[in-house]
Write an enzyme that holds these catalytic residues in place. Structure first.
Site, PDB file in Angstrom:
ATOM      1  N   HIS A  25      -1.475   1.041   1.872  1.00  0.00           N
ATOM      2  CA  HIS A  25      -1.313   1.448   3.547  1.00  0.00           C
ATOM      3  C   HIS A  25      -1.225   2.405   3.252  1.00  0.00           C
ATOM      4  O   HIS A  25      -1.547   3.600   2.388  1.00  0.00           O
ATOM      5  CB  HIS A  25       0.135   1.087   3.686  1.00  0.00           C
ATOM      6  CG  HIS A  25       0.619   0.632   4.964  1.00  0.00           C
ATOM      7  ND1 HIS A  25       1.436   2.070   5.210  1.00  0.00           N
ATOM      8  CD2 HIS A  25       1.366   0.360   5.600  1.00  0.00           C
ATOM      9  CE1 HIS A  25       1.643   2.115   7.000  1.00  0.00           C
ATOM     10  NE2 HIS A  25       1.382   0.354   7.121  1.00  0.00           N
ATOM     11  N   ASP A  54       1.992  -8.084   5.216  1.00  0.00           N
ATOM     12  CA  ASP A  54       0.513  -8.551   6.086  1.00  0.00           C
ATOM     13  C   ASP A  54       0.210  -9.381   4.844  1.00  0.00           C
ATOM     14  O   ASP A  54      -0.209 -10.852   4.729  1.00  0.00           O
ATOM     15  CB  ASP A  54      -1.037  -7.676   6.277  1.00  0.00           C
ATOM     16  CG  ASP A  54      -0.725  -7.353   7.544  1.00  0.00           C
ATOM     17  OD1 ASP A  54      -1.149  -6.543   7.601  1.00  0.00           O
ATOM     18  OD2 ASP A  54      -0.417  -7.938   8.592  1.00  0.00           O
TER      19      ASP A  54
HETATM   20  C1  SDX Z   1      -1.128  -2.637   8.308  1.00  0.00           C
HETATM   21  O1  SDX Z   1      -0.809   1.777   9.901  1.00  0.00           O
HETATM   22  C2  SDX Z   1       0.547   1.548   9.995  1.00  0.00           C
HETATM   23  O2  SDX Z   1       1.120   1.028   9.738  1.00  0.00           O
HETATM   24  C3  SDX Z   1      -0.726  -0.412   9.937  1.00  0.00           C
HETATM   25  C4  SDX Z   1       0.532  -1.490   9.610  1.00  0.00           C
HETATM   26  C5  SDX Z   1       1.600  -1.772  11.468  1.00  0.00           C
HETATM   27  O3  SDX Z   1       2.539  -2.294  10.978  1.00  0.00           O
HETATM   28  O4  SDX Z   1       0.896  -1.123  12.100  1.00  0.00           O
HETATM   29  O5  SDX Z   1       2.139  -0.810   8.462  1.00  0.00           O
HETATM   30  C6  SDX Z   1      -0.113  -2.614   9.613  1.00  0.00           C
HETATM   31  O6  SDX Z   1      -2.365  -2.151   9.650  1.00  0.00           O
HETATM   32  C7  SDX Z   1      -1.126  -2.484   7.324  1.00  0.00           C
HETATM   33  C8  SDX Z   1      -2.615  -2.666   6.453  1.00  0.00           C
HETATM   34  C9  SDX Z   1      -3.166  -3.842   6.595  1.00  0.00           C
HETATM   35  N1  SDX Z   1      -4.236  -4.117   6.042  1.00  0.00           N
HETATM   36  C10 SDX Z   1      -4.389  -4.405   5.478  1.00  0.00           C
HETATM   37  O7  SDX Z   1      -3.681  -5.006   4.637  1.00  0.00           O
HETATM   38  C11 SDX Z   1      -6.372  -4.447   4.665  1.00  0.00           C
HETATM   39  C12 SDX Z   1      -6.424  -4.022   3.087  1.00  0.00           C
HETATM   40  N2  SDX Z   1      -5.841  -2.607   3.052  1.00  0.00           N
HETATM   41  C13 SDX Z   1      -6.700  -1.094   2.924  1.00  0.00           C
HETATM   42  O8  SDX Z   1      -7.670  -0.866   3.756  1.00  0.00           O
HETATM   43  C14 SDX Z   1      -6.211   0.008   3.135  1.00  0.00           C
HETATM   44  O9  SDX Z   1      -5.141  -0.219   1.440  1.00  0.00           O
HETATM   45  C15 SDX Z   1      -5.926   0.800   3.969  1.00  0.00           C
HETATM   46  C16 SDX Z   1      -7.026   0.832   5.455  1.00  0.00           C
HETATM   47  C17 SDX Z   1      -4.308   0.111   4.480  1.00  0.00           C
HETATM   48  C18 SDX Z   1      -5.808   1.606   3.634  1.00  0.00           C
HETATM   49  O10 SDX Z   1      -6.836   2.642   3.340  1.00  0.00           O
HETATM   50  P1  SDX Z   1      -6.767   3.887   2.293  1.00  0.00           P
HETATM   51  O11 SDX Z   1      -5.953   4.850   3.459  1.00  0.00           O
HETATM   52  O12 SDX Z   1      -7.995   4.206   2.269  1.00  0.00           O
HETATM   53  O13 SDX Z   1      -5.228   4.104   1.832  1.00  0.00           O
HETATM   54  P2  SDX Z   1      -5.512   5.250   0.355  1.00  0.00           P
HETATM   55  O14 SDX Z   1      -5.248   6.433   0.944  1.00  0.00           O
HETATM   56  O15 SDX Z   1      -3.696   5.036   0.224  1.00  0.00           O
HETATM   57  O16 SDX Z   1      -6.426   4.709  -0.503  1.00  0.00           O
HETATM   58  C19 SDX Z   1      -6.403   5.573  -1.648  1.00  0.00           C
HETATM   59  C20 SDX Z   1      -7.432   4.565  -2.926  1.00  0.00           C
HETATM   60  C21 SDX Z   1      -8.419   3.981  -2.367  1.00  0.00           C
HETATM   61  O17 SDX Z   1      -9.978   4.270  -3.878  1.00  0.00           O
HETATM   62  P3  SDX Z   1     -10.053   6.016  -3.645  1.00  0.00           P
HETATM   63  O18 SDX Z   1     -10.860   6.852  -2.149  1.00  0.00           O
HETATM   64  O19 SDX Z   1      -9.020   6.887  -4.118  1.00  0.00           O
HETATM   65  O20 SDX Z   1     -11.373   5.566  -4.890  1.00  0.00           O
HETATM   66  O21 SDX Z   1      -7.279   3.046  -2.611  1.00  0.00           O
HETATM   67  C22 SDX Z   1      -8.203   2.385  -2.397  1.00  0.00           C
HETATM   68  C23 SDX Z   1      -8.551   2.882  -2.158  1.00  0.00           C
HETATM   69  O22 SDX Z   1     -10.148   2.333  -2.265  1.00  0.00           O
HETATM   70  N3  SDX Z   1      -7.420   1.262  -1.664  1.00  0.00           N
HETATM   71  C24 SDX Z   1      -7.610  -0.246  -2.017  1.00  0.00           C
HETATM   72  C25 SDX Z   1      -6.619  -0.944  -0.603  1.00  0.00           C
HETATM   73  N4  SDX Z   1      -6.224  -0.636  -0.614  1.00  0.00           N
HETATM   74  C26 SDX Z   1      -6.570   1.341  -0.667  1.00  0.00           C
HETATM   75  N5  SDX Z   1      -8.438  -0.609  -3.882  1.00  0.00           N
HETATM   76  C27 SDX Z   1      -8.367  -2.455  -3.236  1.00  0.00           C
HETATM   77  N6  SDX Z   1      -7.665  -2.498  -2.003  1.00  0.00           N
HETATM   78  C28 SDX Z   1      -7.239  -2.289  -1.908  1.00  0.00           C
HETATM   79  N7  SDX Z   1      -6.035  -3.255  -0.121  1.00  0.00           N
END
Ligand code: SDX
Length: 393
Positions: free
Chosen positions: A270, A328
């Site tokens: 998130h 989700d």
């Molecule tokens: C919703 O904003 C909101 O409030 C949204 C929401 C709402 O109620 O409106 O909460 C609803 O959208 C929830 C999120 C749903 N999406 C997913 O479940 C899709 C999978 N998750 C991701 O795509 C991701 O976690 C995000 C998009 C949600 C967040 O991405 P970020 O901003 O890149 O997350 P982060 O900065 O915390 O990531 C840190 C690291 C990164 O790696 P590095 O660049 O540091 O090497 O963690 C990695 C990311 O690549 N990472 C993941 C991951 N999520 C983040 N790696 C593997 N699997 C994942 N799910």
């Protein structure tokens, strides 16, 4: 590097937006709607009472709630002409495409609630959108499965009415299961608002130009559809089914950790929460409760989800990056158990989030100071240069 945004008034100097509606503490995993913890609201309240709270700032008295529920209940029908709008879509259109198009089409039908500078018209638009969204989403489902539209019934509560419009058919009597109705209402509450997420920011920015409220909500629907945002619930259940059995979980964990692999664990991570998403905890309890009451507690997808959560939370990659299940991760398992296809998961999210979008739209329009304007940028392109004729390039 990249575009660093600066913002017009309405945003604080740190570039964040001001709002008094929802508070998130990402490190503690806290979510408050107007100061009330989401866990308490999910347990003790119901969706329309929460809608009132988000819209007007306080929990309603019994009389206020009765009036609000009455106004919503009596506006659940769509203009009959809109039913023809659905029929213009291909049968295999994704329900989110239908919901997005139909919500936008409401801008062509309800002219007496589009003057956003008129407080009464804003109130009418607010009630219409909350009232009619379940009908739009249910009819998008019915159209996609080739069944006749079912009209709303004022004798049913909000969640029961939605389930009835989705699952009843003219050939027989459909009795709404109170277990499913309570679970549906709780899912609506958990998805109602979430501060300045992508789709809410979209609605705010669209509304800041004075655009038609129905069109602005349609923009929010479009943004929510993305798999990184509201589309994650549909993608998550597909992922859990693809994993299939607990023994295949390590293979998918490895893919999620591989920087060269675009695969992400859907339902995990998130932008704000760096601890458990409190909604995921409630959703997990609800999944156990609903599937248990339905006698399918051994549902293989639920077992895979629980084992995946357990393994990921012990994996140093996820621990180091503070990746936890989000809203989700379990929601699709419940919706699947209710009989919804995966394509309906995000439309149901949009149905619930309409309350949050409208609350934030209302807040922004009622206080010009909060009106967000035109974001600026840090330009990183070429400095000024003169035109070069094609023969000289
Ligand atoms: C919703 O904003 C909101 O409030 C949204 C929401 C709402 O109620 O409106 O909460 C609803 O959208 C929830 C999120 C749903 N999406 C997913 O479940 C899709 C999978 N998750 C991701 O795509 C991701 O976690 C995000 C998009 C949600 C967040 O991405 P970020 O901003 O890149 O997350 P982060 O900065 O915390 O990531 C840190 C690291 C990164 O790696 P590095 O660049 O540091 O090497 O963690 C990695 C990311 O690549 N990472 C993941 C991951 N999520 C983040 N790696 C593997 N699997 C994942 N799910």
């Amino acid at each position: 590097e990249g575009g660093v945004f600066t913002f017009d008034p309405g945003y604080t100097s740190t570039g964040s937006c001001e709002s008094a509606i929802t508070y998130i503490d990402g490190d503690k995993g806290e979510l408050l709607y107007r100061g009330y913890p989401i866990e308490q609201l999910a347990d003790k309240s119901n969706f329309l009472e929460v809608a009132y709270l988000l819209l007007y700032g306080e929990l309603p008295t019994a009389a206020q709630l009765e009036d609000f529920v009455g106004r919503v209940t009596n506006h659940t029908m769509l203009h009959e002409q809109m039913s023809y709008f659905f029929r213009g879509f291909r049968r295999d259109a994704h329900p989110m495409a239908i919901v997005c198009g139909t919500m936008g089409a409401m801008a062509a039908f309800y002219h007496d609630s589009t003057d956003i500078n008129d407080a009464w018209q804003r109130e009418v638009a607010t009630i219409r959108m909350i009232a009619k969204m379940p009908t739009i989403v249910a009819w998008a489902y019915k159209y996609s499965v080739g069944q006749p539209f079912v009209y709303p019934r004022n004798s049913l509560d909000y969640a029961s009415n939605f389930l009835n419009m989705c699952f009843s058919v003219p050939t027989g009597e459909y009795v709404v299961n109170p277990i499913l109705s309570r679970a549906m209402d709780r899912i609506f509450t958990l998805h109602a608002d979430h501060e300045q997420n992508a789709s809410t920011s979209t609605v705010r920015l669209a509304s800041s130009s004075g655009a038609n409220p129905f069109a602005c909500i349609a923009a929010g629907v479009a943004c929510l559809w993305g798999p990184a945002h509201g589309g994650a619930n549909e993608a998550c259940l597909r992922m859990l089914r693809q994993i299939g059995t607990p023994d295949r979980i390590p293979e998918f964990i490895a893919k999620a950790k591989d920087k060269d692999d675009p695969f992400r664990l859907m339902g995990f991570g998130h932008r704000v929460y760096k601890n458990f998403d409190p909604r995921a905890k409630v959703m997990k309890q609800s999944a156990d409760e609903v599937l248990g009451l339905l006698g399918i507690e051994n549902n293989p997808t639920l077992q895979v989800a629980k084992e995946l959560e357990r393994i990921a939370l012990e994996d140093e990659y996820f621990v180091e990056k503070k990746l936890y299940p989000n809203v989700d991760f379990y929601s699709g398992i419940i919706l699947d158990a209710m009989g919804f296809p995966t394509s309906m998961f995000t439309p149901i999210f949009a149905l619930a989030r309409t309350v949050g979008w409208i609350s934030q739209w209302k807040e922004m329009l009622e206080d010009p100071h909060l009106k967000i304007g035109r974001p600026r940028q840090l330009y990183t392109g070429p400095t000024q240069r003169d035109y070069v004729e094609v023969e000289d390039r």
